[in-house]
Scaffold this motif. Structure first.
Motif, PDB file in Angstrom:
ATOM      1  N   GLY A 279       9.837  -7.774   0.098  1.00  0.00           N
ATOM      2  CA  GLY A 279      10.957  -8.646  -0.250  1.00  0.00           C
ATOM      3  C   GLY A 279      10.734  -9.401  -1.549  1.00  0.00           C
ATOM      4  O   GLY A 279      11.651  -9.563  -2.350  1.00  0.00           O
ATOM      5  N   GLU A 280       9.506  -9.869  -1.744  1.00  0.00           N
ATOM      6  CA  GLU A 280       9.188 -10.592  -2.972  1.00  0.00           C
ATOM      7  C   GLU A 280       9.265  -9.657  -4.176  1.00  0.00           C
ATOM      8  O   GLU A 280       9.781 -10.015  -5.233  1.00  0.00           O
TER       9      GLU A 280
ATOM     10  N   LYS B 290      -1.371  -2.725   3.063  1.00  0.00           N
ATOM     11  CA  LYS B 290      -1.975  -3.266   4.282  1.00  0.00           C
ATOM     12  C   LYS B 290      -0.852  -3.633   5.241  1.00  0.00           C
ATOM     13  O   LYS B 290       0.012  -4.441   4.914  1.00  0.00           O
ATOM     14  N   ILE B 291      -0.876  -3.029   6.421  1.00  0.00           N
ATOM     15  CA  ILE B 291       0.152  -3.267   7.433  1.00  0.00           C
ATOM     16  C   ILE B 291      -0.419  -4.176   8.504  1.00  0.00           C
ATOM     17  O   ILE B 291      -1.507  -3.922   9.030  1.00  0.00           O
ATOM     18  N   TYR B 292       0.313  -5.238   8.816  1.00  0.00           N
ATOM     19  CA  TYR B 292      -0.096  -6.182   9.846  1.00  0.00           C
ATOM     20  C   TYR B 292       0.640  -5.866  11.140  1.00  0.00           C
ATOM     21  O   TYR B 292       1.839  -5.598  11.132  1.00  0.00           O
ATOM     22  N   ASP B 293      -0.071  -5.918  12.241  1.00  0.00           N
ATOM     23  CA  ASP B 293       0.503  -5.642  13.558  1.00  0.00           C
ATOM     24  C   ASP B 293       1.158  -6.921  14.078  1.00  0.00           C
ATOM     25  O   ASP B 293       0.563  -7.664  14.859  1.00  0.00           O
ATOM     26  N   GLU B 294       2.344  -7.178  13.585  1.00  0.00           N
ATOM     27  CA  GLU B 294       3.098  -8.385  13.946  1.00  0.00           C
ATOM     28  C   GLU B 294       4.541  -8.014  14.232  1.00  0.00           C
ATOM     29  O   GLU B 294       4.987  -6.916  13.914  1.00  0.00           O
ATOM     30  N   VAL B 295       5.264  -8.950  14.801  1.00  0.00           N
ATOM     31  CA  VAL B 295       6.697  -8.798  14.986  1.00  0.00           C
ATOM     32  C   VAL B 295       7.369  -9.944  14.253  1.00  0.00           C
ATOM     33  O   VAL B 295       7.082 -11.099  14.560  1.00  0.00           O
ATOM     34  N   PRO B 296       8.196  -9.695  13.265  1.00  0.00           N
ATOM     35  CA  PRO B 296       8.502  -8.389  12.680  1.00  0.00           C
ATOM     36  C   PRO B 296       7.320  -7.849  11.882  1.00  0.00           C
ATOM     37  O   PRO B 296       6.455  -8.621  11.453  1.00  0.00           O
ATOM     38  N   PRO B 297       7.287  -6.519  11.679  1.00  0.00           N
ATOM     39  CA  PRO B 297       6.178  -5.917  10.946  1.00  0.00           C
ATOM     40  C   PRO B 297       6.086  -6.481   9.523  1.00  0.00           C
ATOM     41  O   PRO B 297       7.097  -6.817   8.912  1.00  0.00           O
ATOM     42  N   ARG B 298       4.882  -6.572   9.033  1.00  0.00           N
ATOM     43  CA  ARG B 298       4.662  -7.104   7.681  1.00  0.00           C
ATOM     44  C   ARG B 298       3.692  -6.171   6.970  1.00  0.00           C
ATOM     45  O   ARG B 298       2.693  -5.742   7.533  1.00  0.00           O
ATOM     46  N   ALA B 299       4.017  -5.875   5.704  1.00  0.00           N
ATOM     47  CA  ALA B 299       3.137  -5.058   4.872  1.00  0.00           C
ATOM     48  C   ALA B 299       2.951  -5.765   3.538  1.00  0.00           C
ATOM     49  O   ALA B 299       3.873  -6.406   3.018  1.00  0.00           O
ATOM     50  N   GLU B 300       1.762  -5.666   3.004  1.00  0.00           N
ATOM     51  CA  GLU B 300       1.448  -6.241   1.701  1.00  0.00           C
ATOM     52  C   GLU B 300       0.880  -5.152   0.799  1.00  0.00           C
ATOM     53  O   GLU B 300       0.162  -4.264   1.260  1.00  0.00           O
ATOM     54  N   TYR B 301       1.204  -5.263  -0.466  1.00  0.00           N
ATOM     55  CA  TYR B 301       0.752  -4.301  -1.459  1.00  0.00           C
ATOM     56  C   TYR B 301      -0.155  -4.990  -2.463  1.00  0.00           C
ATOM     57  O   TYR B 301       0.073  -6.134  -2.838  1.00  0.00           O
ATOM     58  N   SER B 302      -1.173  -4.267  -2.889  1.00  0.00           N
ATOM     59  CA  SER B 302      -2.076  -4.747  -3.927  1.00  0.00           C
ATOM     60  C   SER B 302      -2.499  -3.543  -4.764  1.00  0.00           C
ATOM     61  O   SER B 302      -2.341  -2.394  -4.343  1.00  0.00           O
ATOM     62  N   LEU B 303      -3.036  -3.829  -5.941  1.00  0.00           N
ATOM     63  CA  LEU B 303      -3.475  -2.747  -6.815  1.00  0.00           C
ATOM     64  C   LEU B 303      -4.849  -2.246  -6.400  1.00  0.00           C
ATOM     65  O   LEU B 303      -5.723  -3.020  -6.033  1.00  0.00           O
ATOM     66  N   LYS B 304      -5.027  -0.951  -6.492  1.00  0.00           N
ATOM     67  CA  LYS B 304      -6.351  -0.354  -6.351  1.00  0.00           C
ATOM     68  C   LYS B 304      -6.940  -0.255  -7.761  1.00  0.00           C
ATOM     69  O   LYS B 304      -6.302  -0.623  -8.748  1.00  0.00           O
TER      70      LYS B 304
END
Length: 122
Positions: free
Chosen positions: A41-42, A71-85
């Motif tokens: 969303g951000e 990185k996917i977090y096991d939460e409700v609602p689901p949350r994913a974060e992105y970072s650079l490799k």
């Protein structure tokens, strides 16, 4: 890379643009790098002209290309974060230099209106 996906390139620039090029991927890499860690969303708010389907597809391709980590977090609602490799981090100086070139071009040619909510450290 799967054998069916193997491609032939005729110069290194062609390969680089295939992996990270296009209208949206460089912007995604730039904003993820500037934020460090960012959620969908951000990222959508930072790139308002991209539609959600395209953003989702581009993120998936960047993760598959090993430029982004998801990185996917096991939460409700689901949350994913992105970072650079590491490979994505290596692109940041190039993208920042490209942005500097764009600023200089704009200053000289008044090509269009530029709106910055924020700019990342150069």
């Amino acid at each position: 890379m799967k054998e069916a996906e193997y491609k032939i390139f005729y110069c290194n620039v062609e390969l680089a643009l295939d992996v990270m090029g296009g209208k949206w991927k460089p912007l995604i890499i730039y904003h993820v790098g500037g934020a460090g860690v960012i959620r969908f969303g951000e990222l959508k708010r930072k790139i308002p002209n991209i539609n959600e389907r395209v953003l989702s597809r581009q993120l998936k391709e960047l993760v598959e290309a090993d430029l982004l980590a998801k990185k996917i977090y096991d939460e409700v609602p689901p949350r994913a974060e992105y970072s650079l490799k590491e490979a994505g981090e290596a692109l940041l100086p190039i993208l920042k230099q490209l942005g500097s070139w764009g600023k200089d071009y704009q200053d000289e040619h008044q090509y269009g209106e530029i709106y910055f909510e924020e700019e990342y450290d150069a």
